[in-house]
Design an enzyme around this catalytic site. Structure first.
Site, mmCIF file in Angstrom:
data_model
loop_
_atom_site.group_PDB
_atom_site.id
_atom_site.type_symbol
_atom_site.label_atom_id
_atom_site.label_comp_id
_atom_site.label_asym_id
_atom_site.label_seq_id
_atom_site.Cartn_x
_atom_site.Cartn_y
_atom_site.Cartn_z
ATOM 1 N N LYS A 89 26.623 -17.627 28.440
ATOM 2 C CA LYS A 89 27.223 -18.961 28.239
ATOM 3 C C LYS A 89 28.747 -18.901 28.110
ATOM 4 O O LYS A 89 29.434 -19.866 28.434
ATOM 5 C CB LYS A 89 26.620 -19.614 26.986
ATOM 6 C CG LYS A 89 25.126 -19.890 27.068
ATOM 7 C CD LYS A 89 24.792 -21.076 27.961
ATOM 8 C CE LYS A 89 23.299 -21.362 27.943
ATOM 9 N NZ LYS A 89 22.904 -22.407 28.896
ATOM 10 N N GLU A 111 26.684 -29.763 23.758
ATOM 11 C CA GLU A 111 25.298 -29.771 23.275
ATOM 12 C C GLU A 111 24.838 -28.323 23.243
ATOM 13 O O GLU A 111 25.392 -27.482 23.954
ATOM 14 C CB GLU A 111 24.409 -30.579 24.233
ATOM 15 C CG GLU A 111 23.859 -29.812 25.447
ATOM 16 C CD GLU A 111 24.922 -29.273 26.396
ATOM 17 O OE1 GLU A 111 26.005 -29.854 26.471
ATOM 18 O OE2 GLU A 111 24.661 -28.244 27.068
ATOM 19 N N SER A 377 19.945 -12.511 30.237
ATOM 20 C CA SER A 377 20.948 -13.540 29.952
ATOM 21 C C SER A 377 21.515 -13.488 28.539
ATOM 22 O O SER A 377 22.630 -13.938 28.302
ATOM 23 C CB SER A 377 20.345 -14.917 30.206
ATOM 24 O OG SER A 377 19.150 -15.080 29.460
HETATM 25 C C1 LIG Z 1 20.228 -16.327 26.301
HETATM 26 C C2 LIG Z 1 19.953 -17.579 27.057
HETATM 27 N N1 LIG Z 1 19.381 -17.490 28.279
HETATM 28 C C3 LIG Z 1 19.097 -18.590 29.002
HETATM 29 C C4 LIG Z 1 19.353 -19.859 28.514
HETATM 30 C C5 LIG Z 1 18.960 -21.041 29.358
HETATM 31 O O1 LIG Z 1 20.043 -21.715 29.888
HETATM 32 P P1 LIG Z 1 20.369 -21.668 31.435
HETATM 33 O O2 LIG Z 1 19.103 -21.989 32.150
HETATM 34 O O3 LIG Z 1 21.425 -22.683 31.611
HETATM 35 O O4 LIG Z 1 20.843 -20.288 31.750
HETATM 36 C C6 LIG Z 1 19.942 -20.010 27.255
HETATM 37 C C7 LIG Z 1 20.222 -21.345 26.722
HETATM 38 O O5 LIG Z 1 20.601 -21.544 25.622
HETATM 39 C C8 LIG Z 1 20.248 -18.830 26.511
HETATM 40 O O6 LIG Z 1 20.796 -18.910 25.298
#
Ligand SMILES: Cc1ncc(COP(=O)(O)O)c(C=O)c1O
Length: 393
Positions: A89, A111, A377
């Site tokens: 993020k 948000e 992620s």
């Molecule tokens: C570690 C992590 N992965 C994935 C996501 C999902 O978001 P996005 O689909 O925008 O990557 C989030 C959302 O808060 C997150 O904190």
């Protein structure tokens, strides 16, 4: 770019800017300026410098040897969990704060679901000395409590969203309401590839660093820049879009997007948007969302706060519809098991969101020579409490 946004802000039938009149000046200002700003050499230099020296990029592409043996392929983790603040993020938050500064904005709103986007936004606001207000669903404030404390420590105000399912959708509604009430001095840092055009395109561009780096790193590891498979979890879809971006036009690369099935796609407690959803408008764009026959948004459910969202970004809706990417879903139980397995086989505690992508490996068949990249992620520190309760440790 074949799968990119057109000049009207659409991906096929999806996208656009379905906004109240009061927001039109803000969104129009962004639309007119975002490409000029982010393509400006000064912006690029500042963005690249912060990604390198503040975030710690490039994030490693790690060859997971024990996973490779287990699944019979070369498995690589793109380590977004190692970024400053612990997830992908921050890439987008840095891009948007630099943009907000150039637009002369004095106040930031955001948000957050899992709290990772809230923490990333609070972080860049502290860095730039700008006021920050983060909206977060009450349920998410409880299940991601460490991130609420981090946001407060960083100087942000966290405002609870107590309507609907008290999760990400409701926090997004509150943030949009705030923006309507404060249209002049405030920039809304949306945390995923959702919202009215130009947000989905802008956020995808900021997150595209993930696949840009991966291509180069794959050459070092494998001698080839293209893998056979790329996998990522999808809430709104920003880590997935960042992970897919520079592979989209290479059609031999199979793209797999993993949604949250919650307690099962047919259980009534799910966030598997492509499986359960239909075309409609959510949070300013035409996309696919979970809705009743008369168009009311269905409350989603997932154990993972970051995937607990009833829609997906419009570019994902397009990639789904034209079959450029495959959309699958993984249950709470499958994801929790995968999070534990990764912790104990690779020494990496993943976020529950990322654990959904890992769980998909169990359902796939590979050739020994396949190169498979999974977007890790985020890290699981924020989820320790949920993991511990789930496994009765
Ligand atoms: C570690 C992590 N992965 C994935 C996501 C999902 O978001 P996005 O689909 O925008 O990557 C989030 C959302 O808060 C997150 O904190």
């Amino acid at each position: 770019m074949k799968y990119g946004v057109n000049e009207h802000g659409y991906y096929g039938d999806f996208g656009g800017a379905y906004i109240p009149e009061m927001l039109y000046p803000n969104v129009e200002e962004l639309r007119q300026q975002y490409l000029n700003i982010i393509n400006d050499p000064d912006f690029k230099a500042e963005f690249d410098d912060l990604l390198k020296n503040y975030v710690g990029r490039p994030s490693p592409l790690y060859h997971a040897k024990r996973y490779s043996e287990k699944y019979g392929a070369n498995i690589f983790f793109k380590r977004e969990d190692l970024n400053h603040t612990g997830s992908h993020k921050i890439n987008n938050a840095i891009g948007q704060i630099l943009l907000a500064k150039r637009l002369g904005k004095k106040r930031i709103i955001a948000e957050t679901g899992a709290g990772q986007h809230g923490v990333a936004t609070a972080t860049v606001c502290a860095l730039m000395g700008i006021e920050c207000v983060v909206y977060m669903g009450e349920i998410d404030m409880a299940r991601q409590a460490p991130n609420v404390s981090r946001m407060k420590m960083l100087g942000a105000t966290v405002r609870p969203a107590s309507s609907g399912s008290k999760t990400l959708k409701d926090a997004t509604n509150e943030a949009l309401r705030d923006w309507i009430a404060n249209p002049v001095d405030t920039h809304y840092i949306i945390g995923s590839v959702v919202g009215p055009y130009p947000y989905p395109d802008m956020v995808a561009r900021f997150q595209s660093i993930i696949s840009e780096e991966t291509k180069k790193q794959l050459v070092e590891h494998t001698g080839k820049e293209l893998p056979e498979y790329v996998l990522a979890c999808v809430g709104g879809g920003s880590n997935a879009m960042g992970m897919f971006y520079h592979f989209l036009d290479n059609e031999q690369v199979k793209l797999v997007a993993v949604e949250a099935a919650g307690k099962g796609v047919d259980s009534g407690h799910s966030a598997a948007t492509t499986f359960l959803g239909h075309e409609g408008v959510l949070h300013g764009s035409r996309t696919i969302l979970m809705q009743t026959p008369d168009g009311q948004v269905v409350e989603p459910y997932s154990i993972s706060a970051g995937l607990d969202y009833p829609g997906i970004g419009p570019q994902h809706a397009y990639l789904y519809k034209i079959n450029r990417a495959q959309y699958v879903s993984v249950t709470d139980d499958e994801a929790m098991k995968a999070g534990l397995l990764c912790s104990q086989m690779e020494g990496i505690i993943p976020a529950i969101e990322s654990s959904h992508a890992l769980a998909q490996l169990e359902k796939m068949k590979f050739n020994l020579t396949d190169n498979v990249v999974i977007c890790l992620s985020g890290r699981g520190d924020k989820d320790l409490d949920t993991f511990i309760k789930y496994f009765n440790y």
